[in-house]
Design a protein around this motif. Structure first.
Motif, PDB file in Angstrom:
ATOM      1  N   ARG A 561      18.140 -27.271  72.627  1.00  0.00           N
ATOM      2  CA  ARG A 561      17.900 -26.338  73.734  1.00  0.00           C
ATOM      3  C   ARG A 561      19.186 -25.665  74.201  1.00  0.00           C
ATOM      4  NH1 ARG A 561      13.959 -30.528  76.573  1.00  0.00           N
ATOM      5  NH2 ARG A 561      11.931 -29.612  76.120  1.00  0.00           N
ATOM      6  N   GLU A 562      20.234 -26.471  74.399  1.00  0.00           N
ATOM      7  CA  GLU A 562      21.503 -25.901  74.830  1.00  0.00           C
ATOM      8  C   GLU A 562      22.044 -24.942  73.771  1.00  0.00           C
ATOM      9  OE1 GLU A 562      20.635 -29.017  75.189  1.00  0.00           O
ATOM     10  OE2 GLU A 562      21.158 -29.710  77.202  1.00  0.00           O
ATOM     11  N   ALA A 563      21.809 -25.272  72.488  1.00  0.00           N
ATOM     12  CA  ALA A 563      22.246 -24.387  71.413  1.00  0.00           C
ATOM     13  C   ALA A 563      21.518 -23.043  71.489  1.00  0.00           C
ATOM     14  CB  ALA A 563      22.000 -25.050  70.062  1.00  0.00           C
ATOM     15  N   PHE A 564      20.233 -23.076  71.786  1.00  0.00           N
ATOM     16  CA  PHE A 564      19.456 -21.839  71.876  1.00  0.00           C
ATOM     17  C   PHE A 564      19.958 -20.964  73.017  1.00  0.00           C
ATOM     18  CE2 PHE A 564      14.888 -20.005  72.244  1.00  0.00           C
ATOM     19  CZ  PHE A 564      15.262 -18.909  71.485  1.00  0.00           C
ATOM     20  N   ILE A 565      20.214 -21.572  74.177  1.00  0.00           N
ATOM     21  CA  ILE A 565      20.733 -20.811  75.314  1.00  0.00           C
ATOM     22  C   ILE A 565      22.081 -20.188  74.951  1.00  0.00           C
ATOM     23  CG2 ILE A 565      21.543 -20.957  77.692  1.00  0.00           C
ATOM     24  CD1 ILE A 565      18.526 -21.261  77.476  1.00  0.00           C
ATOM     25  N   ALA A 566      22.947 -20.985  74.319  1.00  0.00           N
ATOM     26  CA  ALA A 566      24.267 -20.473  73.943  1.00  0.00           C
ATOM     27  C   ALA A 566      24.142 -19.332  72.936  1.00  0.00           C
ATOM     28  CB  ALA A 566      25.121 -21.602  73.364  1.00  0.00           C
ATOM     29  N   TYR A 567      23.224 -19.461  71.988  1.00  0.00           N
ATOM     30  CA  TYR A 567      22.992 -18.417  70.985  1.00  0.00           C
ATOM     31  C   TYR A 567      22.553 -17.119  71.656  1.00  0.00           C
ATOM     32  CZ  TYR A 567      20.600 -16.081  67.043  1.00  0.00           C
ATOM     33  OH  TYR A 567      20.173 -15.187  66.086  1.00  0.00           O
ATOM     34  N   LEU A 568      21.609 -17.223  72.570  1.00  0.00           N
ATOM     35  CA  LEU A 568      21.098 -16.027  73.242  1.00  0.00           C
ATOM     36  C   LEU A 568      22.194 -15.341  74.055  1.00  0.00           C
ATOM     37  CD1 LEU A 568      17.649 -17.417  74.414  1.00  0.00           C
ATOM     38  CD2 LEU A 568      18.025 -15.710  72.625  1.00  0.00           C
ATOM     39  N   LYS A 569      22.990 -16.134  74.761  1.00  0.00           N
ATOM     40  CA  LYS A 569      24.061 -15.543  75.554  1.00  0.00           C
ATOM     41  C   LYS A 569      25.100 -14.879  74.648  1.00  0.00           C
ATOM     42  CE  LYS A 569      23.717 -18.512  79.644  1.00  0.00           C
ATOM     43  NZ  LYS A 569      24.405 -19.513  80.492  1.00  0.00           N
ATOM     44  N   ALA A 570      25.375 -15.502  73.502  1.00  0.00           N
ATOM     45  CA  ALA A 570      26.368 -14.938  72.586  1.00  0.00           C
ATOM     46  C   ALA A 570      25.873 -13.643  71.949  1.00  0.00           C
ATOM     47  CB  ALA A 570      26.715 -15.963  71.509  1.00  0.00           C
ATOM     48  N   LYS A 571      24.602 -13.593  71.604  1.00  0.00           N
ATOM     49  CA  LYS A 571      24.050 -12.406  70.947  1.00  0.00           C
ATOM     50  C   LYS A 571      23.773 -11.271  71.936  1.00  0.00           C
ATOM     51  CE  LYS A 571      23.972 -14.193  66.823  1.00  0.00           C
ATOM     52  NZ  LYS A 571      24.840 -13.664  65.747  1.00  0.00           N
ATOM     53  N   GLY A 572      23.364 -11.607  73.130  1.00  0.00           N
ATOM     54  CA  GLY A 572      23.061 -10.583  74.124  1.00  0.00           C
ATOM     55  C   GLY A 572      21.704  -9.951  73.943  1.00  0.00           C
ATOM     56  N   THR A 573      21.431  -9.459  72.746  1.00  0.00           N
ATOM     57  CA  THR A 573      20.137  -8.854  72.419  1.00  0.00           C
ATOM     58  C   THR A 573      19.667  -9.405  71.085  1.00  0.00           C
ATOM     59  OG1 THR A 573      20.697  -6.808  73.584  1.00  0.00           O
ATOM     60  CG2 THR A 573      18.894  -6.706  71.988  1.00  0.00           C
ATOM     61  N   ILE A 574      18.400  -9.779  71.008  1.00  0.00           N
ATOM     62  CA  ILE A 574      17.832 -10.299  69.765  1.00  0.00           C
ATOM     63  C   ILE A 574      16.672  -9.416  69.321  1.00  0.00           C
ATOM     64  CG2 ILE A 574      18.554 -12.691  70.102  1.00  0.00           C
ATOM     65  CD1 ILE A 574      15.755 -13.306  71.155  1.00  0.00           C
ATOM     66  N   GLU A 575      16.482  -9.361  68.024  1.00  0.00           N
ATOM     67  CA  GLU A 575      15.426  -8.533  67.454  1.00  0.00           C
ATOM     68  C   GLU A 575      14.740  -9.322  66.354  1.00  0.00           C
ATOM     69  OE1 GLU A 575      14.844  -4.058  65.505  1.00  0.00           O
ATOM     70  OE2 GLU A 575      16.858  -4.815  66.025  1.00  0.00           O
ATOM     71  N   PRO A 576      13.402  -9.307  66.282  1.00  0.00           N
ATOM     72  CA  PRO A 576      12.713 -10.060  65.227  1.00  0.00           C
ATOM     73  C   PRO A 576      13.166  -9.608  63.838  1.00  0.00           C
ATOM     74  CG  PRO A 576      11.157  -9.325  66.891  1.00  0.00           C
ATOM     75  CD  PRO A 576      12.445  -8.637  67.189  1.00  0.00           C
ATOM     76  N   ALA A 577      13.450 -10.588  62.980  1.00  0.00           N
ATOM     77  CA  ALA A 577      13.857 -10.277  61.605  1.00  0.00           C
ATOM     78  C   ALA A 577      12.622 -10.007  60.750  1.00  0.00           C
ATOM     79  CB  ALA A 577      14.646 -11.450  61.025  1.00  0.00           C
ATOM     80  N   PRO A 578      12.756  -9.204  59.697  1.00  0.00           N
ATOM     81  CA  PRO A 578      11.625  -9.002  58.781  1.00  0.00           C
ATOM     82  C   PRO A 578      11.174 -10.323  58.169  1.00  0.00           C
ATOM     83  CG  PRO A 578      13.411  -7.453  58.342  1.00  0.00           C
ATOM     84  CD  PRO A 578      13.961  -8.472  59.281  1.00  0.00           C
ATOM     85  N   LEU A 579       9.874 -10.468  57.980  1.00  0.00           N
ATOM     86  CA  LEU A 579       9.338 -11.701  57.387  1.00  0.00           C
ATOM     87  C   LEU A 579       9.411 -11.597  55.864  1.00  0.00           C
ATOM     88  CD1 LEU A 579       6.283 -12.385  59.743  1.00  0.00           C
ATOM     89  CD2 LEU A 579       8.603 -13.294  59.893  1.00  0.00           C
ATOM     90  N   ASP A 580      10.647 -11.709  55.355  1.00  0.00           N
ATOM     91  CA  ASP A 580      10.856 -11.537  53.913  1.00  0.00           C
ATOM     92  C   ASP A 580      11.634 -12.683  53.277  1.00  0.00           C
ATOM     93  OD1 ASP A 580      13.337 -11.152  55.021  1.00  0.00           O
ATOM     94  OD2 ASP A 580      13.648  -9.128  54.197  1.00  0.00           O
ATOM     95  N   ARG A 581      11.688 -13.819  53.979  1.00  0.00           N
ATOM     96  CA  ARG A 581      12.447 -14.948  53.444  1.00  0.00           C
ATOM     97  C   ARG A 581      11.626 -15.769  52.461  1.00  0.00           C
ATOM     98  NH1 ARG A 581      15.542 -16.850  59.092  1.00  0.00           N
ATOM     99  NH2 ARG A 581      16.081 -14.688  59.697  1.00  0.00           N
ATOM    100  N   VAL A 582      10.309 -15.672  52.562  1.00  0.00           N
ATOM    101  CA  VAL A 582       9.409 -16.449  51.709  1.00  0.00           C
ATOM    102  C   VAL A 582       8.404 -15.498  51.078  1.00  0.00           C
ATOM    103  CG1 VAL A 582       7.826 -18.406  51.584  1.00  0.00           C
ATOM    104  CG2 VAL A 582       9.637 -18.389  53.333  1.00  0.00           C
ATOM    105  N   THR A 583       8.186 -15.636  49.773  1.00  0.00           N
ATOM    106  CA  THR A 583       7.150 -14.856  49.078  1.00  0.00           C
ATOM    107  C   THR A 583       6.278 -15.811  48.293  1.00  0.00           C
ATOM    108  OG1 THR A 583       8.632 -14.477  47.200  1.00  0.00           O
ATOM    109  CG2 THR A 583       8.558 -12.774  48.896  1.00  0.00           C
ATOM    110  N   ALA A 584       5.072 -15.381  48.030  1.00  0.00           N
ATOM    111  CA  ALA A 584       4.120 -16.197  47.281  1.00  0.00           C
ATOM    112  C   ALA A 584       3.644 -15.431  46.061  1.00  0.00           C
ATOM    113  CB  ALA A 584       2.934 -16.575  48.161  1.00  0.00           C
ATOM    114  N   GLY A 585       3.204 -16.179  45.034  1.00  0.00           N
ATOM    115  CA  GLY A 585       2.641 -15.545  43.858  1.00  0.00           C
ATOM    116  C   GLY A 585       3.441 -15.846  42.608  1.00  0.00           C
TER     117      GLY A 585
END
Length: 585
Positions: A561-585
């Motif tokens: 939890r503390e890591a998440f808070i620190a990450y958010l404060k460090a980044k300032g603004t977050i944006e959803p990443a494309p869902l392209d890390r996993v593919t099937a087939g």
């Protein structure tokens, strides 16, 4: 220990377990000294009363359920119990903090220490959760009040009196948690409290403090620089040492537990568990045993190895019970075992709440509401746990990126990749809430704003982020273990990882290592990688066994939890990443 107490029969044992005094076997001895021992256990920072069954009720032997708990009611009952008692010693069996209520957890458990100081705790055994951050944090911050980060933002918060946190006014002790390097105890193993008799006599009572042995490898308290010694061996060693110092009355304060069936919190039907085994074998020089950790309530009298009755008591959790054992000491300081008395007291709410402790609890509840509403970052879209056909989600990817970033904050923690269980087979889910873009109902929220409380609730459950060494084949097997028994329980992976699977193939053969890349390079089954993951996952508590035998564990500074808070404060603004890390087939 008095030898004549060994001959007490069953009626005396029954009377002791029921919380009534056994008729004196030593009436001829002059001026015995009465000592009241009061304890709480597994308080976990539950300052306010709760009304649910797990946190705010107890069941009486007749089946009646009553409301109990709350720090202000604990204070009121303790005051009543101690009234008129010349020799009363109040202590804790451990797990005082690292609790779950937001208003204490978000302030690094400092509110709990303020309350315990007010209650007058004299000392505490070290529970596993006392080591959820580190031994240094326990000693330097929680005991001594040393600040870290920014005062009143990261630590040393202003308390209810307007002063900054100064630490506990009582020591934490443990005889069996030692440095992995030196083998020496990290904390004092025992303490001696002095009680008063007639004509100015002072008599010692020794307390051996012990911690559940799996603490150094537990999911929240994982500490690779510590190891634990066996409870029994440690207790017997220090009992003998106390006797050599002239201490005749000895108590074991053990943060490990057991349970018993039925008969309410003062019963003892079919007792079992580690502390019950301990109680049956521990040195006869130990006169009473207080226990905790299992969040159970029982009141037993068990024969020691010499056959003498010995009280063994555990007082539930979250401030619902106060455990009491009354000892009587003869002129030499020996405990008159047959005259001991033990009882668990429910912390009922039919008495006026202590106003000072209520004021402290209410202060931190209000402060918690303010912290919950604090803005910590902006977001440009929704982060949800909704998984696509490949098992990937924006919230899962964010959690994996947080772990990878956390590990990279130090040279020792730096990792090649990170992963997080997003739909674990067992236990808790670290990815527990969505982070929607739209304004929610919480105070301080608005469109595109992430508040402290939103972030706190969305990811984590107080688990450390470990960086460990594993083989490429272990990573491969972990990815294969996403499918078991026809169910899909996917991992989220950090943004530098890509892999493909074929769900049409048999379980256990759906991921080809050649179709996995880490940092742009194919996964090498023979190579060793540094992996960042929650301890809960690495030790197999999530239901994945692939990482058994991991090595070179490094515990990163910030838990989830503390890591998440620190990450958010460090980044300032977050944006959803494309869902392209996993593919099937």
């Amino acid at each position: 220990m008095s030898r004549s107490s060994r001959w007490l029969g069953l009626p005396a044992l029954v009377a002791l377990a029921a919380g009534t005094a056994v008729p004196a076997a030593h009436a001829g001895q002059a001026a015995p000294v009465d000592v009241q021992l009061l304890s709480i256990t597994d308080f976990h920072g539950y300052l306010q009363p709760y009304n649910d069954a797990a946190n705010g009720e107890v069941q009486l032997p007749d089946g009646t359920k009553i409301k109990v708990g709350g720090a202000a009611y604990n204070a009121a009952h303790l005051k009543r119990l101690r009234e008129g008692r010349r020799n009363s010693i109040l202590f804790s069996v451990g797990d005082n903090f690292s609790g779950w209520p937001f208003e204490v957890d978000a302030f690094r458990d400092e509110p709990t220490v303020e309350v315990l100081n007010k209650l007058g705790i004299r000392f505490s055994a070290t529970g596993n959760h006392e080591l959820d951050v580190s031994a240094g944090f326990l000693k330097d911050h929680m005991e001594r009040g040393r600040c870290f980060g920014e005062v009143n933002v990261d630590s040393c918060f202003t308390d209810s009196t307007g002063k900054r946190f100064r630490g506990a006014r009582f020591p934490f002790l443990s005889g069996n948690i030692v440095s992995a390097r030196s083998g020496r105890p990290i904390l004092p193993p025992y303490n001696i409290e002095w009680v008063r008799g007639d004509r100015g006599r002072r008599m010692p009572v020794g307390f051996i403090n012990l911690t559940v042995p799996d603490t150094p490898v537990g999911s929240t308290s994982y500490q690779p620089d510590l190891r634990a010694l066996p409870l029994l061996e440690t207790a017997n060693r220090y009992a003998a040492e106390l006797r050599r110092q002239g201490v005749r009355a000895i108590v074991a304060n053990v943060h490990d537990g057991g349970t018993a069936d039925g008969a309410g919190f003062n019963g003892c039907n079919n007792p079992r568990g580690p502390v019950i085994d301990f109680a049956r074998q521990a040195s006869p020089e130990i006169d009473a045993i207080f226990t905790g950790h299992w969040h159970a309530g029982f009141n037993c009298v068990l024969p020691d190895p010499a056959g003498a009755p010995r009280p063994v008591i555990e007082g539930l959790n979250h401030g619902r019970l106060i455990s009491e054992i009354d000892l009587r000491l003869d002129r030499s300081g020996e405990v008159l075992r047959g005259e001991s008395r033990a009882v668990n007291h429910p912390v009922t709410r039919d008495v006026p709440a202590d106003p000072e402790v209520k004021r402290i609890a209410d202060y931190w509840t209000a402060r918690g509401a303010q912290r919950f509403a604090e803005p910590v970052a902006r977001q440009k879209g929704d982060f949800t746990r909704t998984q696509n056909a490949q098992g990937e989600s924006t919230m899962g990817d964010l959690a994996a990126d947080v772990q990878y970033w956390t590990a990279g904050r130090s040279r020792k923690g730096r990792a090649d990749l990170a992963l997080v269980a997003t739909r674990p087979r067992t236990g808790s889910n670290a990815v527990s809430r969505d982070l929607p873009y739209a304004k929610g109902t919480g105070a301080g929220d608005e469109d595109g704003r992430v508040t402290f409380g939103e972030a706190w609730n969305a990811y984590g459950y107080g688990n450390p982020v470990l960086t460990v060494s594993v083989t490429g084949e272990q990573i491969h097997q972990a990815l294969e273990q996403q499918w078991q028994g026809g169910k899909f329980a996917p991992f989220a992976v950090s943004g530098n990882v890509r892999y493909r699977y074929d769900a049409s193939r048999p379980e256990g053969d759906r991921v080809n290592p050649a179709d996995v890349s880490v940092g742009g390079r194919p996964l090498d089954p023979a190579r060793r990688y540094r992996l960042a993951a929650l301890a809960y996952t690495l030790i197999g508590a999530d239901g994945y066994t692939a990482f058994t035998g991991f090595g070179d564990a490094y515990r990163n500074e910030l838990p989830d939890r503390e890591a998440f808070i620190a990450y958010l404060k460090a980044k300032g603004t977050i944006e959803p990443a494309p869902l392209d890390r996993v593919t099937a087939g």
